[in-house]
Design a protein around this motif. Sequence first.
Motif, PDB file in Angstrom:
ATOM      1  N   GLY A  31       0.793  -1.218   0.000  1.00  0.00           N
ATOM      2  CA  GLY A  31       0.000   0.000   0.000  1.00  0.00           C
ATOM      3  C   GLY A  31       0.829   1.273   0.000  1.00  0.00           C
ATOM      4  O   GLY A  31       0.426   2.272  -0.578  1.00  0.00           O
ATOM      5  N   LEU A  32       1.981   1.232   0.663  1.00  0.00           N
ATOM      6  CA  LEU A  32       2.780   2.454   0.812  1.00  0.00           C
ATOM      7  C   LEU A  32       4.263   2.063   0.846  1.00  0.00           C
ATOM      8  O   LEU A  32       4.952   2.190   1.860  1.00  0.00           O
ATOM      9  N   GLY A  33       4.712   1.599  -0.318  1.00  0.00           N
ATOM     10  CA  GLY A  33       6.061   1.037  -0.422  1.00  0.00           C
ATOM     11  C   GLY A  33       7.176   2.029  -0.185  1.00  0.00           C
ATOM     12  O   GLY A  33       8.301   1.643   0.108  1.00  0.00           O
ATOM     13  N   GLU A  34       6.868   3.335  -0.326  1.00  0.00           N
ATOM     14  CA  GLU A  34       7.940   4.302  -0.097  1.00  0.00           C
ATOM     15  C   GLU A  34       8.241   4.483   1.391  1.00  0.00           C
ATOM     16  O   GLU A  34       9.288   4.991   1.755  1.00  0.00           O
ATOM     17  N   VAL A  35       7.340   4.036   2.233  1.00  0.00           N
ATOM     18  CA  VAL A  35       7.554   4.139   3.683  1.00  0.00           C
ATOM     19  C   VAL A  35       7.925   2.779   4.291  1.00  0.00           C
ATOM     20  O   VAL A  35       8.835   2.684   5.104  1.00  0.00           O
ATOM     21  N   PHE A  36       7.204   1.735   3.879  1.00  0.00           N
ATOM     22  CA  PHE A  36       7.415   0.409   4.473  1.00  0.00           C
ATOM     23  C   PHE A  36       8.343  -0.396   3.585  1.00  0.00           C
ATOM     24  O   PHE A  36       7.963  -0.890   2.527  1.00  0.00           O
ATOM     25  N   LYS A  37       9.602  -0.506   4.030  1.00  0.00           N
ATOM     26  CA  LYS A  37      10.645  -1.131   3.216  1.00  0.00           C
ATOM     27  C   LYS A  37      11.292  -2.251   4.020  1.00  0.00           C
ATOM     28  O   LYS A  37      12.301  -2.039   4.708  1.00  0.00           O
ATOM     29  N   PRO A  38      10.714  -3.438   3.939  1.00  0.00           N
ATOM     30  CA  PRO A  38      11.184  -4.533   4.804  1.00  0.00           C
ATOM     31  C   PRO A  38      12.629  -4.947   4.579  1.00  0.00           C
ATOM     32  O   PRO A  38      13.209  -5.599   5.436  1.00  0.00           O
ATOM     33  N   ARG A  39      13.218  -4.582   3.452  1.00  0.00           N
ATOM     34  CA  ARG A  39      14.611  -4.973   3.204  1.00  0.00           C
ATOM     35  C   ARG A  39      15.607  -3.911   3.648  1.00  0.00           C
ATOM     36  O   ARG A  39      16.814  -4.067   3.453  1.00  0.00           O
ATOM     37  N   GLU A  40      15.109  -2.826   4.199  1.00  0.00           N
ATOM     38  CA  GLU A  40      16.032  -1.753   4.578  1.00  0.00           C
ATOM     39  C   GLU A  40      16.028  -1.519   6.085  1.00  0.00           C
ATOM     40  O   GLU A  40      15.179  -2.017   6.794  1.00  0.00           O
ATOM     41  N   GLN A  41      16.967  -0.775   6.534  1.00  0.00           N
ATOM     42  CA  GLN A  41      17.082  -0.379   7.929  1.00  0.00           C
ATOM     43  C   GLN A  41      17.063   1.137   8.024  1.00  0.00           C
ATOM     44  O   GLN A  41      17.904   1.766   7.361  1.00  0.00           O
ATOM     45  N   PRO A  42      16.218   1.773   8.774  1.00  0.00           N
ATOM     46  CA  PRO A  42      15.065   1.161   9.431  1.00  0.00           C
ATOM     47  C   PRO A  42      14.008   0.770   8.401  1.00  0.00           C
ATOM     48  O   PRO A  42      13.975   1.348   7.314  1.00  0.00           O
ATOM     49  N   TRP A  43      13.187  -0.172   8.730  1.00  0.00           N
ATOM     50  CA  TRP A  43      12.280  -0.683   7.693  1.00  0.00           C
ATOM     51  C   TRP A  43      11.064   0.216   7.496  1.00  0.00           C
ATOM     52  O   TRP A  43      10.401   0.113   6.470  1.00  0.00           O
ATOM     53  N   ILE A  44      10.794   1.103   8.452  1.00  0.00           N
ATOM     54  CA  ILE A  44       9.742   2.100   8.265  1.00  0.00           C
ATOM     55  C   ILE A  44      10.403   3.467   8.165  1.00  0.00           C
ATOM     56  O   ILE A  44      11.154   3.860   9.057  1.00  0.00           O
ATOM     57  N   GLN A  45      10.129   4.180   7.065  1.00  0.00           N
ATOM     58  CA  GLN A  45      10.795   5.458   6.793  1.00  0.00           C
ATOM     59  C   GLN A  45       9.746   6.551   6.606  1.00  0.00           C
ATOM     60  O   GLN A  45       9.391   6.907   5.481  1.00  0.00           O
ATOM     61  N   PRO A  46       9.247   7.101   7.706  1.00  0.00           N
ATOM     62  CA  PRO A  46       8.111   8.021   7.644  1.00  0.00           C
ATOM     63  C   PRO A  46       8.402   9.330   6.919  1.00  0.00           C
ATOM     64  O   PRO A  46       7.479  10.009   6.502  1.00  0.00           O
ATOM     65  N   GLU A  47       9.663   9.670   6.743  1.00  0.00           N
ATOM     66  CA  GLU A  47       9.967  10.935   6.073  1.00  0.00           C
ATOM     67  C   GLU A  47       9.658  10.868   4.574  1.00  0.00           C
ATOM     68  O   GLU A  47       9.650  11.878   3.898  1.00  0.00           O
ATOM     69  N   ASN A  48       9.343   9.679   4.065  1.00  0.00           N
ATOM     70  CA  ASN A  48       9.117   9.523   2.625  1.00  0.00           C
ATOM     71  C   ASN A  48       7.680   9.744   2.178  1.00  0.00           C
ATOM     72  O   ASN A  48       7.374   9.599   0.991  1.00  0.00           O
ATOM     73  N   SER A  49       6.769  10.043   3.097  1.00  0.00           N
ATOM     74  CA  SER A  49       5.390  10.232   2.681  1.00  0.00           C
ATOM     75  C   SER A  49       4.740  11.290   3.551  1.00  0.00           C
ATOM     76  O   SER A  49       5.413  11.987   4.314  1.00  0.00           O
ATOM     77  N   THR A  50       3.413  11.395   3.428  1.00  0.00           N
ATOM     78  CA  THR A  50       2.716  12.407   4.222  1.00  0.00           C
ATOM     79  C   THR A  50       2.076  11.747   5.436  1.00  0.00           C
ATOM     80  O   THR A  50       1.794  10.540   5.448  1.00  0.00           O
ATOM     81  N   THR A  51       1.826  12.563   6.423  1.00  0.00           N
ATOM     82  CA  THR A  51       1.208  12.066   7.649  1.00  0.00           C
ATOM     83  C   THR A  51      -0.128  11.403   7.348  1.00  0.00           C
ATOM     84  O   THR A  51      -0.413  10.310   7.843  1.00  0.00           O
TER      85      THR A  51
END
Length: 76
Positions: A31-51
Amino acid sequence: MKDVTKEYSNGEVTIVWKNSLCTHSANCVRGLGEVFKPREQPWIQPENSTTKKMIDQVKKCPSGALSYYMNAEKEG
Ligand code: SF4
């Protein structure tokens, strides 16, 4: 697995993730691949989308592993 609760914030909203509840359905990733990135650290990157987009996606988590709070509410 140990219960881990992690928090990820963009300064406005904080996303809370509980690993023991996550069923890895990957709804959030689809649904929101720019924020939830299971292969990266940290896997949730909230700065990539809107609140707003993140809150909408958090509400679609089927397991309850994701939740959120507004930073302003917690402080005030
Ligand atoms: S939508 Fe919820 S249960 Fe599914 S992978 Fe994301 S955090 Fe885990």
